[in-house]
Design a protein around this motif. Sequence first.
Motif, PDB file in Angstrom:
ATOM      1  N   LEU A 133      -3.006   6.536  -7.991  1.00 21.78           N
ATOM      2  CA  LEU A 133      -4.402   6.664  -8.151  1.00 21.78           C
ATOM      3  C   LEU A 133      -4.684   4.865  -7.794  1.00 21.78           C
ATOM      4  CD1 LEU A 133      -6.843   8.183  -9.134  1.00 21.78           C
ATOM      5  CD2 LEU A 133      -6.133   7.516 -11.622  1.00 21.78           C
ATOM      6  N   THR A 134      -5.678   4.895  -7.291  1.00 20.86           N
ATOM      7  CA  THR A 134      -5.997   3.441  -7.153  1.00 20.86           C
ATOM      8  C   THR A 134      -7.398   3.143  -7.286  1.00 20.86           C
ATOM      9  OG1 THR A 134      -6.760   3.368  -4.619  1.00 20.86           O
ATOM     10  CG2 THR A 134      -4.208   3.418  -5.179  1.00 20.86           C
ATOM     11  N   ASP A 135      -8.005   1.851  -7.235  1.00 19.85           N
ATOM     12  CA  ASP A 135      -9.442   1.383  -7.137  1.00 19.85           C
ATOM     13  C   ASP A 135      -9.818   1.773  -5.749  1.00 19.85           C
ATOM     14  OD1 ASP A 135      -8.547  -0.958  -6.185  1.00 19.85           O
ATOM     15  OD2 ASP A 135      -9.005  -2.081  -8.005  1.00 19.85           O
ATOM     16  N   GLN A 136     -11.164   0.966  -5.575  1.00 21.31           N
ATOM     17  CA  GLN A 136     -11.683   1.094  -4.251  1.00 21.31           C
ATOM     18  C   GLN A 136     -10.892   0.121  -3.151  1.00 21.31           C
ATOM     19  OE1 GLN A 136     -15.802   1.589  -6.124  1.00 21.31           O
ATOM     20  NE2 GLN A 136     -16.147   2.057  -3.953  1.00 21.31           N
ATOM     21  N   SER A 137     -10.258  -0.848  -3.940  1.00 26.24           N
ATOM     22  CA  SER A 137      -9.385  -1.983  -3.069  1.00 26.24           C
ATOM     23  C   SER A 137      -8.041  -1.734  -2.768  1.00 26.24           C
ATOM     24  CB  SER A 137      -9.710  -3.297  -3.626  1.00 26.24           C
ATOM     25  OG  SER A 137     -10.910  -3.785  -3.954  1.00 26.24           O
ATOM     26  N   PHE A 138      -7.727  -0.394  -3.280  1.00 25.36           N
ATOM     27  CA  PHE A 138      -6.436  -0.052  -3.055  1.00 25.36           C
ATOM     28  C   PHE A 138      -5.439  -0.561  -3.816  1.00 25.36           C
ATOM     29  CE2 PHE A 138      -8.058   1.013   1.311  1.00 25.36           C
ATOM     30  CZ  PHE A 138      -8.556   2.263   1.082  1.00 25.36           C
ATOM     31  N   ARG A 139      -5.931  -0.992  -5.046  1.00 22.85           N
ATOM     32  CA  ARG A 139      -4.898  -1.655  -6.040  1.00 22.85           C
ATOM     33  C   ARG A 139      -4.492  -0.386  -6.916  1.00 22.85           C
ATOM     34  NH1 ARG A 139      -8.430  -6.815  -7.619  1.00 22.85           N
ATOM     35  NH2 ARG A 139     -10.043  -5.195  -8.127  1.00 22.85           N
ATOM     36  N   VAL A 140      -3.013  -0.270  -7.016  1.00 26.17           N
ATOM     37  CA  VAL A 140      -2.600   0.736  -7.737  1.00 26.17           C
ATOM     38  C   VAL A 140      -3.030   0.683  -9.265  1.00 26.17           C
ATOM     39  CG1 VAL A 140      -0.624   2.279  -8.179  1.00 26.17           C
ATOM     40  CG2 VAL A 140      -0.814   1.410  -5.860  1.00 26.17           C
ATOM     41  N   LEU A 141      -3.520   1.872  -9.803  1.00 23.90           N
ATOM     42  CA  LEU A 141      -3.752   1.883 -11.168  1.00 23.90           C
ATOM     43  C   LEU A 141      -2.684   2.779 -11.938  1.00 23.90           C
ATOM     44  CD1 LEU A 141      -7.506   2.715 -11.176  1.00 23.90           C
ATOM     45  CD2 LEU A 141      -6.627   0.670 -11.828  1.00 23.90           C
ATOM     46  N   ASN A 142      -2.111   3.876 -11.360  1.00 22.44           N
ATOM     47  CA  ASN A 142      -1.138   4.549 -11.625  1.00 22.44           C
ATOM     48  C   ASN A 142      -0.359   5.351 -10.533  1.00 22.44           C
ATOM     49  OD1 ASN A 142      -3.444   5.213 -14.060  1.00 22.44           O
ATOM     50  ND2 ASN A 142      -1.364   5.115 -14.749  1.00 22.44           N
ATOM     51  N   GLU A 143       0.986   5.422 -10.828  1.00 25.31           N
ATOM     52  CA  GLU A 143       1.805   5.970  -9.947  1.00 25.31           C
ATOM     53  C   GLU A 143       2.966   6.908 -10.673  1.00 25.31           C
ATOM     54  OE1 GLU A 143       4.723   4.724  -6.014  1.00 25.31           O
ATOM     55  OE2 GLU A 143       3.789   3.129  -7.524  1.00 25.31           O
ATOM     56  N   ALA A 144       2.860   8.118 -10.025  1.00 28.49           N
ATOM     57  CA  ALA A 144       4.079   9.041 -10.679  1.00 28.49           C
ATOM     58  C   ALA A 144       4.837   9.454  -9.436  1.00 28.49           C
ATOM     59  CB  ALA A 144       3.405  10.269 -11.263  1.00 28.49           C
ATOM     60  N   VAL A 145       6.056   9.402  -9.167  1.00 28.10           N
ATOM     61  CA  VAL A 145       6.828   9.744  -8.196  1.00 28.10           C
ATOM     62  C   VAL A 145       7.591  10.980  -8.281  1.00 28.10           C
ATOM     63  CG1 VAL A 145       6.785   7.295  -7.269  1.00 28.10           C
ATOM     64  CG2 VAL A 145       8.771   8.249  -8.940  1.00 28.10           C
ATOM     65  N   TRP A 146       7.902  11.698  -7.339  1.00 27.35           N
ATOM     66  CA  TRP A 146       8.674  12.779  -7.381  1.00 27.35           C
ATOM     67  C   TRP A 146       9.788  12.867  -6.323  1.00 27.35           C
ATOM     68  CZ3 TRP A 146      10.682  17.070  -4.959  1.00 27.35           C
ATOM     69  CH2 TRP A 146      11.226  17.931  -5.776  1.00 27.35           C
ATOM     70  N   PRO A 147      10.990  13.088  -6.298  1.00 27.53           N
ATOM     71  CA  PRO A 147      11.484  13.215  -7.719  1.00 27.53           C
ATOM     72  C   PRO A 147      11.594  11.833  -8.317  1.00 27.53           C
ATOM     73  CG  PRO A 147      13.298  13.007  -5.849  1.00 27.53           C
ATOM     74  CD  PRO A 147      11.958  13.227  -5.222  1.00 27.53           C
ATOM     75  N   LEU A 148      12.012  11.862  -9.726  1.00 23.68           N
ATOM     76  CA  LEU A 148      12.272  10.774 -10.382  1.00 23.68           C
ATOM     77  C   LEU A 148      12.940   9.422  -9.676  1.00 23.68           C
ATOM     78  CD1 LEU A 148      11.973  12.000 -14.156  1.00 23.68           C
ATOM     79  CD2 LEU A 148      10.314  10.883 -12.789  1.00 23.68           C
ATOM     80  N   ASN A 149      13.926   9.935  -9.074  1.00 26.38           N
ATOM     81  CA  ASN A 149      15.032   8.869  -8.767  1.00 26.38           C
ATOM     82  C   ASN A 149      14.538   8.211  -7.450  1.00 26.38           C
ATOM     83  OD1 ASN A 149      15.273  10.711  -6.809  1.00 26.38           O
ATOM     84  ND2 ASN A 149      17.522  11.117  -6.855  1.00 26.38           N
ATOM     85  N   GLN A 150      13.216   8.551  -7.011  1.00 25.67           N
ATOM     86  CA  GLN A 150      12.764   7.730  -5.628  1.00 25.67           C
ATOM     87  C   GLN A 150      12.027   6.689  -6.202  1.00 25.67           C
ATOM     88  OE1 GLN A 150      10.210  10.128  -2.505  1.00 25.67           O
ATOM     89  NE2 GLN A 150       8.506   9.133  -3.544  1.00 25.67           N
ATOM     90  N   GLU A 151      12.151   5.811  -5.256  1.00 24.56           N
ATOM     91  CA  GLU A 151      11.658   4.245  -5.824  1.00 24.56           C
ATOM     92  C   GLU A 151      10.028   4.161  -5.594  1.00 24.56           C
ATOM     93  OE1 GLU A 151      13.289   1.104  -3.459  1.00 24.56           O
ATOM     94  OE2 GLU A 151      15.376   1.528  -3.925  1.00 24.56           O
ATOM     95  N   LYS A 152       9.457   3.463  -6.179  1.00 22.70           N
ATOM     96  CA  LYS A 152       8.000   3.293  -6.229  1.00 22.70           C
ATOM     97  C   LYS A 152       7.679   2.525  -5.356  1.00 22.70           C
ATOM     98  CE  LYS A 152       7.251   4.776 -11.219  1.00 22.70           C
ATOM     99  NZ  LYS A 152       6.803   4.372 -12.414  1.00 22.70           N
ATOM    100  N   THR A 153       7.657   3.099  -4.018  1.00 24.57           N
ATOM    101  CA  THR A 153       7.438   2.170  -2.933  1.00 24.57           C
ATOM    102  C   THR A 153       6.273   2.662  -1.808  1.00 24.57           C
ATOM    103  OG1 THR A 153       9.031   3.062  -1.345  1.00 24.57           O
ATOM    104  CG2 THR A 153       9.817   1.090  -2.810  1.00 24.57           C
ATOM    105  N   LEU A 154       5.792   3.891  -2.225  1.00 24.27           N
ATOM    106  CA  LEU A 154       4.654   4.363  -1.491  1.00 24.27           C
ATOM    107  C   LEU A 154       3.482   3.645  -1.491  1.00 24.27           C
ATOM    108  CD1 LEU A 154       5.114   8.168  -2.679  1.00 24.27           C
ATOM    109  CD2 LEU A 154       6.043   6.996  -0.487  1.00 24.27           C
ATOM    110  N   SER A 155       3.259   2.993  -2.353  1.00 21.96           N
ATOM    111  CA  SER A 155       1.959   2.134  -2.364  1.00 21.96           C
ATOM    112  C   SER A 155       1.800   1.068  -1.168  1.00 21.96           C
ATOM    113  CB  SER A 155       1.824   1.336  -3.403  1.00 21.96           C
ATOM    114  OG  SER A 155       2.747   0.355  -3.820  1.00 21.96           O
ATOM    115  N   ARG A 156       3.003   0.971  -0.843  1.00 19.35           N
ATOM    116  CA  ARG A 156       3.017  -0.147   0.451  1.00 19.35           C
ATOM    117  C   ARG A 156       2.289   0.615   1.710  1.00 19.35           C
ATOM    118  NH1 ARG A 156       9.327  -2.084   0.614  1.00 19.35           N
ATOM    119  NH2 ARG A 156       9.545  -2.801  -1.548  1.00 19.35           N
ATOM    120  N   PHE A 157       2.352   1.934   1.685  1.00 22.84           N
ATOM    121  CA  PHE A 157       1.753   2.568   2.765  1.00 22.84           C
ATOM    122  C   PHE A 157       0.391   2.424   2.730  1.00 22.84           C
ATOM    123  CE2 PHE A 157       0.100   6.260   5.085  1.00 22.84           C
ATOM    124  CZ  PHE A 157       0.952   5.952   6.358  1.00 22.84           C
TER     125      PHE A 157
END
Length: 535
Positions: A184-208
Amino acid sequence: MSVTVADLLHLSSLRNARVEAGRGGLSRIVASLSVLEYADPDQMVDAFFRNDDYYGSEIVITGFMNNPEDEERQCAVTQRLAEAGEVGLILYYVGLFMPRIPEAMKRIADAYHFVLIVMPENRMDFRYSDAISEIMEAIVKDRLNNTAFVGELLDQVARLPEHQRSVGTMLKMLSERIMASILLTDQSFRVLNEAVWPLNQEKTLSRFLTEGKLPEMGSERTVCIADSEYVLDRFPILLHKDRHMELFIFKEGEPLVENVRQQVVEAVQLAVNIWSTQHDEVDVTELVRAILKDEPMKMRRLADIFHIDVASIHSMMIFHVEEDWQKMNGVSALKGLSGLLSSFYKTVFADICEGEMVIFVEGPRSLGEEKEILTAVQAYMEPYTVFYTITCCNHLADTAAVREAFLLHRDYIEDTIAIFPEKEAYHLQEIGFARDCRERIGRGEEAVQEALRPLAALRDAKEEKDAVRTLEVYLLDAQCSYLKTGELLYLHKNTVKYRIQRFSDILGYRIGDFPDTFSLYCAVAVNRLLTFCPK
């Protein structure tokens, strides 16, 4: 109709189990299951709960194999699981490895509505795998047969403690439900919240979001990230004043069906409307809330925007005031206090959260500096004719400690005021002491009488009818000062001195010498708490 803890008890593998405590949680929904065998609850906190305020509606299986006889540690694990949102514990092999179920564990389970299920004792023929297979089968079948989940998840969040009701909690529940990662991001794509699945996955999807080509709003496209193929959905979350947030769903493999996508969007939209009406605004208010809720991703983003080094913040001041006064004067008073503290510290930021006025600073460098600051604060508050207290939380190691301190204050400040009514400023040690007194009262009449035993000899001495009141003031209010005790009781200091010496002769030790006086100190505190706040 979702699977509840009560439903699990009808499964073949759990039919012989009994509910030992926490029956108030039998109607709670079970989202998943895990097996836990950790000896050290601190290790468990670091590994699992450090970054998440809410961990999920899991049922946990354990036999406490690694610490079968350490009841204190078993209770600490149970409480941490309950605080993290887990729904219950299934205990195996009681009587074989774990000798018995601690009474304190039962009290924790009842207090949190955390269901404590015990498999038949002294039996080795019950296996974890039987329960795991049946429970997961029941959960999967329910999800296949009942695809409408928005109302269920909203109800789950609404039943959580206030500090866990958040958009982040909803995203985590949704992520587990649809087995996909959500941003979930604001209009500038700054991440407000991130929930990954599975839990062992690194939180790197925001780079995309900055490196890749995004789909049009309301549509999807296939993307390749780290050699894995995802279906990426993009939706708007509408706000007021023509603003919106961006919701991104990364689903590996098969795409989500349309009905599920619509429900995810609806659930997030409702969560934002209910629990965070200004979720995307870059406001120091949100930084405070992110710290108190231990939301590290959101906290780091906001801290970067405001150029605040959160790691340097080791102190928090909590102002507890009357609710009506706070609503009328809280904002202006907090602004003035922040300006005052800015003359002492480079970094000061504040907000009102859950009815408490909270100020973060780098921290006093000495007790002398703290006293100077408290004197200045009390002088500032003097024109306001309102009862207030200050809780000074110093040497906080991280945001997890900040959150723990805030919750401790929130739950036990009234008990602390009852025990120490003459103080305007408290420290965490005093609030922790009030919690210990309250918990002792909660253990029942036998525990209360044991706590009050040091007063029995004084109460039996008829000529000492004022003994308890004198000792309460002397120990709790006057810090063992004859002069201050006399002022509070309207007595001459020599009268107080005579009484204390007389009581010391009766008890057989000099009142005021520690540790001899500690049990008496606890006794007068429990007595005062029973008098003012019996609950």
